[in-house]
Design a protein around this motif. Structure first.
Motif, PDB file in Angstrom:
ATOM      1  N   ALA A 154       0.865  -1.145  -0.150  1.00 14.23           N
ATOM      2  CA  ALA A 154      -0.016   0.026  -0.038  1.00 14.23           C
ATOM      3  C   ALA A 154       0.892   1.243   0.109  1.00 14.23           C
ATOM      4  N   PHE A 155       2.110   1.099   0.715  1.00 14.32           N
ATOM      5  CA  PHE A 155       2.900   2.349   0.775  1.00 14.32           C
ATOM      6  C   PHE A 155       3.264   2.531  -0.775  1.00 14.32           C
ATOM      7  N   LEU A 156       3.723   1.494  -1.362  1.00 14.08           N
ATOM      8  CA  LEU A 156       4.391   1.762  -2.738  1.00 14.08           C
ATOM      9  C   LEU A 156       3.358   2.172  -3.654  1.00 14.08           C
ATOM     10  N   LEU A 157       2.018   1.595  -3.805  1.00 12.51           N
ATOM     11  CA  LEU A 157       1.176   2.308  -4.419  1.00 12.51           C
ATOM     12  C   LEU A 157       0.742   3.520  -4.148  1.00 12.51           C
ATOM     13  N   ASN A 158       0.829   4.091  -3.191  1.00 12.19           N
ATOM     14  CA  ASN A 158       0.504   5.579  -3.047  1.00 12.19           C
ATOM     15  C   ASN A 158       1.690   6.462  -2.688  1.00 12.19           C
ATOM     16  N   SER A 159       2.739   5.997  -3.287  1.00 12.00           N
ATOM     17  CA  SER A 159       4.065   6.709  -2.980  1.00 12.00           C
ATOM     18  C   SER A 159       4.397   7.414  -4.447  1.00 12.00           C
ATOM     19  N   SER A 160       5.237   8.408  -4.405  1.00 10.62           N
ATOM     20  CA  SER A 160       5.739   9.116  -5.728  1.00 10.62           C
ATOM     21  C   SER A 160       6.208   8.357  -6.802  1.00 10.62           C
ATOM     22  N   ARG A 161       6.289   8.715  -8.072  1.00 12.57           N
ATOM     23  CA  ARG A 161       6.923   8.118  -8.911  1.00 12.57           C
ATOM     24  C   ARG A 161       8.495   7.818  -8.578  1.00 12.57           C
ATOM     25  N   LEU A 162       9.071   9.103  -7.985  1.00 11.25           N
ATOM     26  CA  LEU A 162      10.575   8.880  -7.851  1.00 11.25           C
ATOM     27  C   LEU A 162      10.738   7.686  -6.618  1.00 11.25           C
ATOM     28  N   THR A 163       9.997   7.522  -5.774  1.00  9.75           N
ATOM     29  CA  THR A 163      10.154   6.555  -4.918  1.00  9.75           C
ATOM     30  C   THR A 163       9.960   5.273  -5.401  1.00  9.75           C
ATOM     31  N   LYS A 164       8.942   4.902  -6.271  1.00  9.90           N
ATOM     32  CA  LYS A 164       8.885   3.698  -6.977  1.00  9.90           C
ATOM     33  C   LYS A 164      10.080   3.367  -7.921  1.00  9.90           C
ATOM     34  N   ASP A 165      10.500   4.459  -8.700  1.00  6.76           N
ATOM     35  CA  ASP A 165      11.716   4.167  -9.417  1.00  6.76           C
ATOM     36  C   ASP A 165      12.866   3.802  -8.448  1.00  6.76           C
ATOM     37  N   PHE A 166      13.111   4.501  -7.436  1.00  8.88           N
ATOM     38  CA  PHE A 166      14.306   4.045  -6.983  1.00  8.88           C
ATOM     39  C   PHE A 166      14.064   2.863  -6.026  1.00  8.88           C
ATOM     40  N   GLY A 167      13.101   2.298  -5.676  1.00  5.29           N
ATOM     41  CA  GLY A 167      12.497   1.112  -5.377  1.00  5.29           C
ATOM     42  C   GLY A 167      12.916  -0.011  -6.024  1.00  5.29           C
ATOM     43  N   ILE A 168      12.609   0.354  -7.288  1.00  4.80           N
ATOM     44  CA  ILE A 168      12.823  -0.617  -8.596  1.00  4.80           C
ATOM     45  C   ILE A 168      14.377  -1.017  -8.629  1.00  4.80           C
ATOM     46  N   VAL A 169      14.852   0.214  -8.998  1.00  6.76           N
ATOM     47  CA  VAL A 169      16.615   0.219  -9.082  1.00  6.76           C
ATOM     48  C   VAL A 169      16.961  -0.545  -7.822  1.00  6.76           C
ATOM     49  N   VAL A 170      16.825  -0.315  -6.739  1.00  2.62           N
ATOM     50  CA  VAL A 170      17.488  -1.062  -5.497  1.00  2.62           C
ATOM     51  C   VAL A 170      17.068  -2.588  -5.571  1.00  2.62           C
ATOM     52  N   LEU A 171      15.609  -2.860  -5.682  1.00  2.00           N
ATOM     53  CA  LEU A 171      15.628  -4.300  -5.954  1.00  2.00           C
ATOM     54  C   LEU A 171      16.175  -4.927  -7.216  1.00  2.00           C
ATOM     55  N   SER A 172      16.114  -4.318  -8.052  1.00  9.22           N
ATOM     56  CA  SER A 172      16.843  -4.987  -9.352  1.00  9.22           C
ATOM     57  C   SER A 172      18.263  -5.145  -8.843  1.00  9.22           C
ATOM     58  N   ALA A 173      18.939  -4.583  -8.043  1.00 12.89           N
ATOM     59  CA  ALA A 173      20.230  -4.688  -7.739  1.00 12.89           C
ATOM     60  C   ALA A 173      20.825  -6.120  -6.898  1.00 12.89           C
TER      61      ALA A 173
END
Length: 167
Positions: A4-23
């Protein structure tokens, strides 16, 4: 971090989360692309984020991997296995000179094998491949794997969404 936090977060937060997860090992661009599709990110942004995140640990892994392998050689079981790989490489130098880099490219870029960038870097270090050329092959493999994964994932998501409209 809840969905729910990720769904409601900003686009920059989602982008950063995807970058970190893919590392992260074993997740890399395969798992992070699925999350990006679930978060309704645009496919080209997901592709860019997963490629960047998958590439981030690559230079470090190629540079430090040799040191880790040297430390592993001290243990009896691991040392014996690593020495047998070294003997195999020494026995077939022409094969490895001719096919090793392309094999690394193919194995990493096919996303369904489960072998990712972390294992590819370990293989490059284990086989004693040239670091600069290995980095180029792994980068190309990241691009191809990300493209295959992104197009497949987003194609399935679009297909499922269009089926919902029919019913």
């Amino acid at each position: 971090m809840t969905p729910a936090f990720l769904l409601n977060s900003s686009r920059l937060t989602k982008d950063f989360g995807i970058v970190v997860l893919s590392a992260m090992p074993m997740i890399e661009n395969k798992g992070s692309t699925l999350l990006a599709a679930a978060l309704n990110m645009k496919w080209y942004i997901a592709y860019l984020c997963t490629c960047v995140g998958s590439f981030l640990p690559t230079p470090f892994l190629l540079k430090q991997g040799g040191n880790l392998l040297d430390k592993l050689r001290r243990y009896p079981g691991a040392g014996k296995a690593l020495n047998s790989v070294d003997a195999f490489v020494a026995k077939h130098p022409r094969f490895f000179k001719r096919h090793a880099y392309f094999s690394i490219l193919v194995v990493i870029s096919i996303p369904f094998t489960g072998i990712g960038i972390w294992a590819g870097c370990a293989l490059c270090n284990l086989l004693g491949l040239e670091k600069k050329r290995s980095l180029w092959m792994i980068t190309l493999a990241i691009i191809v794997s990300g493209l295959i994964t992104t197009l497949t994932t987003y194609g399935i998501v679009i297909g499922v969404r269009s089926l919902k409209l029919l019913f």
